[in-house]
Design a protein around this motif. Structure first.
Motif, PDB file in Angstrom:
ATOM      1  N   GLN A  15       0.826  -1.205   0.000  1.00 18.79           N
ATOM      2  CA  GLN A  15       0.000   0.000   0.000  1.00 18.79           C
ATOM      3  C   GLN A  15       0.863   1.258   0.000  1.00 18.79           C
ATOM      4  O   GLN A  15       1.926   1.296   0.636  1.00 18.79           O
ATOM      5  CB  GLN A  15      -0.920   0.007   1.224  1.00 18.79           C
ATOM      6  N   GLU A  16       0.382   2.265  -0.701  1.00 14.10           N
ATOM      7  CA  GLU A  16       1.074   3.548  -0.750  1.00 14.10           C
ATOM      8  C   GLU A  16       1.279   4.071   0.673  1.00 14.10           C
ATOM      9  O   GLU A  16       0.369   4.043   1.485  1.00 14.10           O
ATOM     10  CB  GLU A  16       0.256   4.557  -1.563  1.00 14.10           C
ATOM     11  N   GLY A  17       2.466   4.503   0.982  1.00 15.91           N
ATOM     12  CA  GLY A  17       2.785   5.024   2.302  1.00 15.91           C
ATOM     13  C   GLY A  17       3.240   3.958   3.291  1.00 15.91           C
ATOM     14  O   GLY A  17       3.804   4.280   4.321  1.00 15.91           O
ATOM     15  N   LEU A  18       2.966   2.697   2.994  1.00 18.05           N
ATOM     16  CA  LEU A  18       3.383   1.592   3.869  1.00 18.05           C
ATOM     17  C   LEU A  18       4.230   0.569   3.126  1.00 18.05           C
ATOM     18  O   LEU A  18       4.635  -0.436   3.707  1.00 18.05           O
ATOM     19  CB  LEU A  18       2.151   0.865   4.444  1.00 18.05           C
ATOM     20  N   ARG A  19       4.470   0.789   1.847  1.00 18.30           N
ATOM     21  CA  ARG A  19       5.141  -0.190   0.997  1.00 18.30           C
ATOM     22  C   ARG A  19       6.394  -0.766   1.651  1.00 18.30           C
ATOM     23  O   ARG A  19       7.265  -0.039   2.111  1.00 18.30           O
ATOM     24  CB  ARG A  19       5.490   0.442  -0.344  1.00 18.30           C
ATOM     25  N   GLY A  20       6.431  -2.104   1.726  1.00 19.61           N
ATOM     26  CA  GLY A  20       7.576  -2.808   2.267  1.00 19.61           C
ATOM     27  C   GLY A  20       7.587  -2.949   3.780  1.00 19.61           C
ATOM     28  O   GLY A  20       8.460  -3.612   4.326  1.00 19.61           O
ATOM     29  N   ARG A  21       6.616  -2.351   4.445  1.00 17.79           N
ATOM     30  CA  ARG A  21       6.568  -2.436   5.901  1.00 17.79           C
ATOM     31  C   ARG A  21       5.656  -3.584   6.336  1.00 17.79           C
ATOM     32  O   ARG A  21       4.733  -3.942   5.626  1.00 17.79           O
ATOM     33  CB  ARG A  21       6.062  -1.128   6.496  1.00 17.79           C
ATOM     34  N   PRO A  22       5.892  -4.133   7.522  1.00 22.50           N
ATOM     35  CA  PRO A  22       5.022  -5.200   8.014  1.00 22.50           C
ATOM     36  C   PRO A  22       3.605  -4.684   8.242  1.00 22.50           C
ATOM     37  O   PRO A  22       3.413  -3.532   8.665  1.00 22.50           O
ATOM     38  CB  PRO A  22       5.651  -5.608   9.344  1.00 22.50           C
ATOM     39  N   PHE A  23       2.640  -5.534   7.962  1.00 24.36           N
ATOM     40  CA  PHE A  23       1.231  -5.183   8.142  1.00 24.36           C
ATOM     41  C   PHE A  23       0.500  -6.435   8.603  1.00 24.36           C
ATOM     42  O   PHE A  23       0.568  -7.472   7.942  1.00 24.36           O
ATOM     43  CB  PHE A  23       0.644  -4.681   6.811  1.00 24.36           C
ATOM     44  N   ALA A  24      -0.171  -6.368   9.734  1.00 27.34           N
ATOM     45  CA  ALA A  24      -0.888  -7.529  10.273  1.00 27.34           C
ATOM     46  C   ALA A  24      -2.385  -7.258  10.280  1.00 27.34           C
ATOM     47  O   ALA A  24      -2.827  -6.122  10.467  1.00 27.34           O
ATOM     48  CB  ALA A  24      -0.410  -7.846  11.682  1.00 27.34           C
ATOM     49  N   ASN A  25      -3.144  -8.319  10.082  1.00 32.25           N
ATOM     50  CA  ASN A  25      -4.590  -8.226  10.005  1.00 32.25           C
ATOM     51  C   ASN A  25      -5.178  -9.528  10.545  1.00 32.25           C
ATOM     52  O   ASN A  25      -4.532 -10.573  10.471  1.00 32.25           O
ATOM     53  CB  ASN A  25      -4.996  -8.013   8.544  1.00 32.25           C
ATOM     54  N   ILE A  26      -6.375  -9.472  11.052  1.00 31.91           N
ATOM     55  CA  ILE A  26      -7.051 -10.651  11.601  1.00 31.91           C
ATOM     56  C   ILE A  26      -7.872 -11.333  10.508  1.00 31.91           C
ATOM     57  O   ILE A  26      -8.592 -10.671   9.761  1.00 31.91           O
ATOM     58  CB  ILE A  26      -7.981 -10.247  12.768  1.00 31.91           C
ATOM     59  N   PHE A  27      -7.743 -12.672  10.436  1.00 30.53           N
ATOM     60  CA  PHE A  27      -8.526 -13.447   9.477  1.00 30.53           C
ATOM     61  C   PHE A  27      -9.132 -14.663  10.158  1.00 30.53           C
ATOM     62  O   PHE A  27      -8.471 -15.332  10.959  1.00 30.53           O
ATOM     63  CB  PHE A  27      -7.641 -13.938   8.320  1.00 30.53           C
ATOM     64  N   SER A  28     -10.386 -14.941   9.820  1.00 32.00           N
ATOM     65  CA  SER A  28     -11.004 -16.196  10.235  1.00 32.00           C
ATOM     66  C   SER A  28     -10.342 -17.306   9.449  1.00 32.00           C
ATOM     67  O   SER A  28      -9.978 -17.130   8.281  1.00 32.00           O
ATOM     68  CB  SER A  28     -12.499 -16.166   9.939  1.00 32.00           C
ATOM     69  N   LEU A  29     -10.183 -18.456  10.092  1.00 35.40           N
ATOM     70  CA  LEU A  29      -9.536 -19.581   9.422  1.00 35.40           C
ATOM     71  C   LEU A  29     -10.088 -20.880   9.953  1.00 35.40           C
ATOM     72  O   LEU A  29     -10.823 -20.913  10.937  1.00 35.40           O
ATOM     73  CB  LEU A  29      -8.009 -19.519   9.605  1.00 35.40           C
ATOM     74  N   SER A  30      -9.726 -21.956   9.296  1.00 33.17           N
ATOM     75  CA  SER A  30     -10.116 -23.294   9.750  1.00 33.17           C
ATOM     76  C   SER A  30      -9.234 -24.323   9.070  1.00 33.17           C
ATOM     77  O   SER A  30      -8.868 -24.171   7.904  1.00 33.17           O
ATOM     78  CB  SER A  30     -11.581 -23.568   9.394  1.00 33.17           C
TER      79      SER A  30
END
Length: 159
Positions: A15-30
């Motif tokens: 993403q513009e402004g964050l390129r190359g930086r770590p980014f974490a997000n929550i996802f449902s999984l199974s």
């Protein structure tokens, strides 16, 4: 993994402004339907290209996924803080790939049995099933450091 319904997925941002930086997000999984014999060990996800982390994965499919027993009754029962290593968590490193047609039914059953609401999510979002291809595994379940588990060891465990 089989005890957890969601995890934190970390990508390298595109993403513009964050390129190359770590980014974490929550996802449902199974990894399969609930129950003692329902787990395959493969983390399945239900994704859309509209999601920021998925856009990151389109540029670089490498990611890490963390799941913790903090989301289960286990840690509350023992009064373990989520950061306490006794409240075990596992960190998977690998990549996210769309599942092929032969695996789609398995992924659908795994996800929709645990997350039935997913079936009613907007169809115009072009949802697809994906899996986390595991290359490295670290387990933190005690004080003193991480334990390394190979994917072969991980997949050979029988519940």
């Amino acid at each position: 993994l089989h005890s957890c319904d969601w995890g934190a997925l970390a990508t390298l941002s595109a993403q513009e402004g964050l390129r190359g930086r770590p980014f974490a997000n929550i996802f449902s999984l199974s990894d399969g339907p609930p129950g003692p014999c329902g787990g395959s060990g493969v983390p399945y996800l239900y994704l859309t290209d509209m999601e920021i982390s998925v856009q990151d994965l389109e540029v670089n499919s490498n990611a890490s996924l963390t799941v913790s027993l903090a989301q289960t009754p286990y840690c509350r029962k023992h009064k373990y803080d989520p950061q306490n290593p006794l409240c075990a968590h596992i960190i998977f490193v690998g990549s996210i790939v769309k599942v092929n047609d032969s695996e789609a039914d398995l992924a659908k059953k795994a996800l929709f049995t645990r997350h039935p609401e997913m079936e009613s999510w907007p169809k115009d979002h072009n949802w697809f099933f994906a899996k986390f291809n595991i290359t490295n595994i670290w387990v933190l379940d005690y004080f003193g450091g991480l334990k390394i588990v190979t994917p072969e060891e991980y997949y050979s465990v029988k519940p």
